[in-house]
Design an enzyme around this catalytic site. Structure first.
Site, short mmCIF file in Angstrom:
data_model
loop_
_atom_site.label_atom_id
_atom_site.label_comp_id
_atom_site.label_asym_id
_atom_site.label_seq_id
_atom_site.Cartn_x
_atom_site.Cartn_y
_atom_site.Cartn_z
N HIS A 56 -3.13 -22.87 46.31
CA HIS A 56 -1.84 -22.64 46.95
C HIS A 56 -0.93 -22.18 45.82
O HIS A 56 -0.37 -23.00 45.08
CB HIS A 56 -1.30 -23.92 47.58
CG HIS A 56 -2.31 -24.65 48.44
ND1 HIS A 56 -2.69 -24.18 49.67
CD2 HIS A 56 -3.00 -25.80 48.24
CE1 HIS A 56 -3.59 -25.02 50.19
NE2 HIS A 56 -3.79 -26.01 49.35
N ARG A 80 3.18 -35.11 49.18
CA ARG A 80 3.40 -34.04 50.15
C ARG A 80 4.89 -33.89 50.48
O ARG A 80 5.38 -32.79 50.70
CB ARG A 80 2.59 -34.33 51.41
CG ARG A 80 2.42 -33.10 52.28
CD ARG A 80 1.53 -33.38 53.47
NE ARG A 80 2.19 -34.28 54.42
CZ ARG A 80 1.82 -34.41 55.70
NH1 ARG A 80 0.80 -33.72 56.17
NH2 ARG A 80 2.45 -35.23 56.50
N TYR A 119 -0.48 -20.73 53.48
CA TYR A 119 0.07 -21.36 54.68
C TYR A 119 1.58 -21.26 54.81
O TYR A 119 2.17 -21.75 55.77
CB TYR A 119 -0.38 -22.82 54.81
CG TYR A 119 0.10 -23.77 53.73
CD1 TYR A 119 1.25 -24.52 53.93
CD2 TYR A 119 -0.60 -23.94 52.55
CE1 TYR A 119 1.68 -25.42 52.96
CE2 TYR A 119 -0.18 -24.83 51.59
CZ TYR A 119 0.96 -25.56 51.80
OH TYR A 119 1.39 -26.45 50.83
N HIS A 205 -5.93 -25.08 59.04
CA HIS A 205 -5.49 -25.89 57.90
C HIS A 205 -6.32 -27.16 57.72
O HIS A 205 -6.77 -27.49 56.63
CB HIS A 205 -4.01 -26.25 58.05
CG HIS A 205 -3.50 -27.14 56.95
ND1 HIS A 205 -3.61 -28.52 57.00
CD2 HIS A 205 -2.93 -26.86 55.76
CE1 HIS A 205 -3.11 -29.04 55.88
NE2 HIS A 205 -2.69 -28.05 55.12
N GLU A 233 -10.10 -35.17 52.84
CA GLU A 233 -9.53 -35.37 51.50
C GLU A 233 -9.03 -36.81 51.36
O GLU A 233 -9.03 -37.37 50.27
CB GLU A 233 -8.37 -34.38 51.28
CG GLU A 233 -7.67 -34.53 49.93
CD GLU A 233 -6.56 -33.51 49.71
OE1 GLU A 233 -6.19 -32.82 50.67
OE2 GLU A 233 -6.07 -33.42 48.56
N HIS A 267 -12.55 -30.06 49.70
CA HIS A 267 -12.57 -31.47 49.30
C HIS A 267 -13.83 -32.18 49.83
O HIS A 267 -14.66 -32.56 49.04
CB HIS A 267 -11.31 -32.24 49.73
CG HIS A 267 -10.03 -31.60 49.27
ND1 HIS A 267 -9.76 -31.40 47.94
CD2 HIS A 267 -8.97 -31.07 49.96
CE1 HIS A 267 -8.57 -30.81 47.82
NE2 HIS A 267 -8.08 -30.59 49.02
N ASP A 318 -6.42 -25.68 43.76
CA ASP A 318 -5.64 -26.33 44.80
C ASP A 318 -4.14 -26.37 44.51
O ASP A 318 -3.44 -25.39 44.65
CB ASP A 318 -6.22 -27.73 45.06
CG ASP A 318 -5.71 -28.34 46.36
OD1 ASP A 318 -4.95 -27.68 47.08
OD2 ASP A 318 -6.05 -29.51 46.65
#
Ligand code: ZN
Length: 449
Positions: A56, A80, A119, A205, A233, A267, A318
């Site tokens: 990402h 997050r 995304y 996703h 994950e 993952h 990642d």
């Protein structure tokens, strides 16, 4: 043009005095045991560039910003929230600036191709941009400016949890409908345009962000290209999946999707022995991101048993908390050593180098995960080559696989990188590092002010 190396890792092993003829970005002829021609560029040690299966790009800008302890236990879900806050107001120009820096760091570390799990689609209000492909075009621009090979993986994201739960405010920039997503995939195909060797896949996703009906509708949009999904994950994600469907996340995918060599399960950390064996047999790639998985406290993938069953692994960066190709391979092995209290855990047999085992696995399965069939330093493959300087002390007195072990475990540096035959890294630095770094600095000062 021709490049000459004192030693090079070819598909059938190390060779000495290797001369590569390159035309139109591809290796057209390989000779070994020959002298350099008078106009050849000469270097020490050559290995093929690796594929980074999971990135990402914009998250490079928040690297290190989530390392402060919060009021309660910190975990993936609190990380997050920091990520959602960071991307809240990012402009297309800032996305491009940050992603370009990530891509030059990938090239400098030995990755010559990236799978961008893309995304971020909508504007800061959550509405699609007037040009629906605006941010895909920014990712493509970052790849074009840096010359990294690109596999664009537009991501479908519609829900905050299993059972079609509505998305949260923090997710508004990711959300699309199935029809809107088809347009995004089309826009991605247009955006890659003339970018050499670029391709497009699709990425639901995760099972929590996509209903089964949406999943069924979007997977065929890959149209033969790669299909990537985050899976298992987090323990909570697996528990939520069981509560929703009665099946664990990887189990659900193996039961409901035609998981085969086109797939990359990113993952796949929390799998039972039965899921692990089925995944290994499916021919899909487990997209491991050991540095991010360590940073987020995800858990440890059962790599020894999975690889023992013939399971395929690719490596990804990642979150881009630290972009380090050999570091990803090292982190995977070290997690296995620490948890198993043993050494050389992932080397497949007595006498085999651990670094070579990890490199070969990452090279072939990484290319598979990004839909690339021509790989390695071989005739017809893109000239994606990484060199080490024989004068680097990490490589002193070493030959063959010991060179790879020196790179992966003992701090050996990358010297030069060619991507599609173009030399983009020289003396360990990307040729456009200064201008891209200046633009990145400006972007970050504005984002974080
Ligand atoms: Zn990811």
């Amino acid at each position: 043009m021709a490049l000459w190396f004192g030693t090079a890792l070819l598909p059938d092993g190390w060779a000495s005095n290797v001369r590569l003829t390159i035309a139109d970005g591809r290796i057209t002829h390989i000779e070994s045991g020959v002298e350099a021609g008078p106009d050849d560029e000469r270097h020490g040690i050559a290995i093929p560039g690796l594929c980074n299966v999971h990135s990402h790009g914009f998250q490079r800008g928040m690297a290190g910003l989530a390392e402060v302890r919060g009021p309660a236990g910190d975990n993936f879900w609190t990380w997050r929230e920091v990520m959602y806050h960071f991307l809240d107001r990012l402009t297309p120009e800032q996305v491009e600036a940050i992603t370009a820096l990530a891509y030059i760091e990938m090239l400098e570390s030995g990755f010559t191709r990236v799978g961008e799990f893309h995304y971020l689609h909508n504007d800061p209000s959550g509405a699609p941009y007037a040009n629906i492909g605006e941010l895909s075009e920014r990712v493509v621009a970052a790849a074009s400016e840096t010359d990294i090979g690109l596999t664009l993986l537009p991501v479908f994201y519609a829900h905050s949890n299993f059972g079609g739960a509505p998305p949260t405010h923090g997710q508004r920039r990711f959300i699309s409908t199935v029809d809107g997503f088809a347009k995004l995939v089309d826009a991605g195909r247009k955006a890659i345009g003339n970018l050499p060797d670029a391709n497009v896949g699709v990425a639901p996703h995760s099972l929590r962000a996509v209903t089964p009906e949406e999943f069924t509708a979007i997977v065929p949009l890959a149209n033969g290209g790669p299909i990537h999904i985050h899976a298992a994950e987090q323990v909570k994600e697996v528990d939520d999946c069981v509560a929703w469907s009665g099946a664990r996340a990887v189990e659900w995918l193996l039961d409901h999707a035609d998981v085969d060599s086109r797939w990359c399960l990113v993952h796949a950390t929390h799998v039972t022995p039965a899921e692990r064996s089925r995944l290994a047999r499916s021919g899909a790639v487990a997209g491991l991101c050991p540095i991010t998985e360590a940073n987020l406290g995800d858990g440890i993938f059962p790599a020894k048993d999975y690889m023992g069953e013939g399971g395929r692994i690719g490596f990804g960066t990642d979150s881009n908390i630290l972009i380090d190709a050999p570091g990803e391979l090292r982190a995977l092995e070290y997690a296995q050593r620490l948890s198993g209290r043993a050494r050389n855990v992932l080397a497949v047999r007595e006498g085999r180098s651990t670094g070579r085992t990890l490199f070969d696995a990452g090279l072939s399965s990484g290319a598979q995960a990004l839909g690339q069939s021509r790989i390695g330093i071989s005739e017809g493959a893109p000239a994606d080559i990484v060199s080490f300087d024989s004068a680097d002390l990490a490589y002193a007195g070493r030959k063959g696989d010991a060179l790879l072990d020196a790179w992966i475990f003992a701090g050996g540096k990358v010297d030069c990188v060619w991507r599609g035959g173009r030399k983009v890294v020289h003396n360990g630095r990307h040729i456009w590092r200064d201008s891209i770094a200046t633009r990145y600095r400006r972007a970050l000062e504005s984002v974080l002010e």
